[in-house]
Motif scaffolding. Structure first.
Motif, mmCIF file in Angstrom:
data_model
loop_
_atom_site.group_PDB
_atom_site.id
_atom_site.type_symbol
_atom_site.label_atom_id
_atom_site.label_comp_id
_atom_site.label_asym_id
_atom_site.label_seq_id
_atom_site.Cartn_x
_atom_site.Cartn_y
_atom_site.Cartn_z
ATOM 1 N N LYS A 34 66.859 72.437 -41.423
ATOM 2 C CA LYS A 34 66.657 71.429 -40.535
ATOM 3 C C LYS A 34 64.754 71.376 -40.612
ATOM 4 N N VAL A 35 64.437 70.037 -40.477
ATOM 5 C CA VAL A 35 63.182 69.969 -41.048
ATOM 6 C C VAL A 35 62.100 69.504 -39.541
ATOM 7 N N SER A 36 61.437 70.421 -39.349
ATOM 8 C CA SER A 36 60.423 70.546 -38.054
ATOM 9 C C SER A 36 59.499 69.613 -37.748
ATOM 10 N N VAL A 37 58.965 69.094 -37.626
ATOM 11 C CA VAL A 37 58.426 67.964 -37.029
ATOM 12 C C VAL A 37 57.010 67.989 -35.781
ATOM 13 N N GLU A 38 56.434 67.122 -35.867
ATOM 14 C CA GLU A 38 55.171 66.996 -34.348
ATOM 15 C C GLU A 38 55.523 65.888 -33.953
ATOM 16 N N LEU A 39 55.868 65.552 -33.035
ATOM 17 C CA LEU A 39 55.308 63.781 -32.920
ATOM 18 C C LEU A 39 53.939 63.806 -32.067
ATOM 19 N N HIS A 40 53.037 62.612 -32.644
ATOM 20 C CA HIS A 40 51.848 62.765 -31.765
ATOM 21 C C HIS A 40 51.533 61.726 -30.733
ATOM 22 N N PHE A 41 51.586 61.561 -30.000
ATOM 23 C CA PHE A 41 51.205 60.371 -28.540
ATOM 24 C C PHE A 41 50.290 60.505 -28.442
ATOM 25 N N GLU A 42 49.866 59.000 -27.662
ATOM 26 C CA GLU A 42 48.344 58.581 -27.818
ATOM 27 C C GLU A 42 47.956 58.638 -26.380
ATOM 28 N N LYS A 43 49.320 58.847 -24.669
ATOM 29 C CA LYS A 43 48.841 60.381 -24.041
ATOM 30 C C LYS A 43 49.258 61.017 -23.551
ATOM 31 N N ALA A 44 50.858 61.242 -24.223
ATOM 32 C CA ALA A 44 51.801 62.551 -23.899
ATOM 33 C C ALA A 44 51.393 63.581 -24.338
ATOM 34 N N ASP A 45 51.746 64.884 -24.090
ATOM 35 C CA ASP A 45 51.113 66.177 -25.420
ATOM 36 C C ASP A 45 52.154 65.308 -26.540
ATOM 37 N N PRO A 46 52.004 66.353 -27.819
ATOM 38 C CA PRO A 46 52.772 66.541 -29.110
ATOM 39 C C PRO A 46 54.122 67.364 -28.780
ATOM 40 N N ILE A 47 55.486 66.341 -29.151
ATOM 41 C CA ILE A 47 56.477 66.780 -29.288
ATOM 42 C C ILE A 47 56.883 67.377 -30.453
ATOM 43 N N LYS A 48 57.617 68.564 -30.513
ATOM 44 C CA LYS A 48 58.280 69.431 -31.617
ATOM 45 C C LYS A 48 59.624 69.182 -31.931
ATOM 46 N N VAL A 49 60.355 69.152 -32.791
ATOM 47 C CA VAL A 49 61.141 68.319 -32.386
ATOM 48 C C VAL A 49 61.832 68.479 -34.242
ATOM 49 N N ASP A 50 62.940 68.973 -34.701
ATOM 50 C CA ASP A 50 64.112 69.769 -35.653
ATOM 51 C C ASP A 50 64.575 68.493 -35.824
ATOM 52 N N LEU A 51 64.660 67.849 -37.427
ATOM 53 C CA LEU A 51 65.472 67.065 -38.247
ATOM 54 C C LEU A 51 67.090 67.460 -38.294
ATOM 55 N N PRO A 52 68.424 68.175 -38.465
ATOM 56 C CA PRO A 52 68.853 67.929 -39.111
ATOM 57 C C PRO A 52 69.180 67.259 -40.237
ATOM 58 N N VAL A 53 69.463 68.166 -41.429
ATOM 59 C CA VAL A 53 69.457 67.446 -42.571
ATOM 60 C C VAL A 53 71.571 66.867 -42.522
ATOM 61 N N LYS A 54 71.023 65.681 -42.808
ATOM 62 C CA LYS A 54 72.949 65.231 -42.876
ATOM 63 C C LYS A 54 72.881 65.014 -44.122
ATOM 64 N N GLU A 55 74.278 64.263 -44.365
ATOM 65 C CA GLU A 55 74.911 64.039 -45.767
ATOM 66 C C GLU A 55 73.233 62.538 -46.119
ATOM 67 N N THR A 56 73.572 62.065 -47.131
ATOM 68 C CA THR A 56 72.628 61.127 -47.953
ATOM 69 C C THR A 56 73.176 59.504 -47.520
ATOM 70 N N THR A 57 74.268 59.539 -46.833
ATOM 71 C CA THR A 57 74.342 58.182 -46.365
ATOM 72 C C THR A 57 74.778 58.056 -44.950
ATOM 73 N N HIS A 58 74.631 59.136 -44.509
ATOM 74 C CA HIS A 58 74.797 59.669 -42.643
ATOM 75 C C HIS A 58 74.110 58.386 -42.083
ATOM 76 N N ASN A 59 74.803 57.545 -41.515
ATOM 77 C CA ASN A 59 74.762 56.751 -40.058
ATOM 78 C C ASN A 59 74.913 56.661 -39.125
ATOM 79 N N PRO A 60 74.412 57.217 -37.871
ATOM 80 C CA PRO A 60 75.414 57.279 -36.586
ATOM 81 C C PRO A 60 76.044 56.260 -35.943
ATOM 82 N N LYS A 61 74.945 54.764 -36.083
ATOM 83 C CA LYS A 61 75.324 53.418 -35.963
ATOM 84 C C LYS A 61 76.614 53.077 -36.210
#
Length: 149
Positions: A120-147
């Protein structure tokens, strides 16, 4: 006009102004993140994908992303199969910002290490108005595409 009628008029006017100040268009953005993932990188660069949903009555903007994985994390848009860095993305009121394969995304350059599938890769998203949001990005196979599932 007597005092009682005048006072009632003033109260009605001030109540109306107070309620107008509380309209839903003045509400804050209410942000939630879903569908986050990172395909396993094959070199010293990686991409991140997620959806930011805004159920609030006010729009916001994603302005930056930070992560311990890289000191060089940027946001990119893709138009006509060309990727370019941007300074922000809109997160519309009552809508969503979709960062997806083949489209807008988070870009990680000069990775400090190469995460493997299952990490899992941790990131923090920063916004103009809202407080930052911490998110863990699960690492999937290289070709993963949920769509495309």
């Amino acid at each position: 006009m007597n005092r009682r009628t005048a006072l009632a008029g003033v109260l009605a006017l001030s109540t109306g102004l107070t309620l107008a100040g509380c309209s839903s268009s003045d509400s804050k953005p209410e942000l939630k993140v879903s569908g986050a993932f990172m395909p396993q990188p094959v070199n010293d660069m990686a991409a991140g994908f997620l959806v930011v949903q805004n159920s609030g009555g006010s729009s916001d903007r994603l302005t930056s992303v930070t992560s311990p994985l890289s000191d060089d994390v940027t946001i990119h848009e893709t138009k006509n199969q060309t990727m370019r860095m941007v300074t922000s993305f809109a997160v519309p009121a009552g809508g969503e910002l979709d960062l997806e394969r083949g489209g807008n995304h988070i870009m990680f350059m000069k990775l400090k290490q190469r995460p493997k599938q299952g990490d899992k890769v941790s990131v923090e998203l920063h916004f103009e108005k809202a407080d930052p949001i911490k998110v863990d990005l699960p690492v999937k196979e290289t070709t993963h595409n949920p769509k495309k599932q």
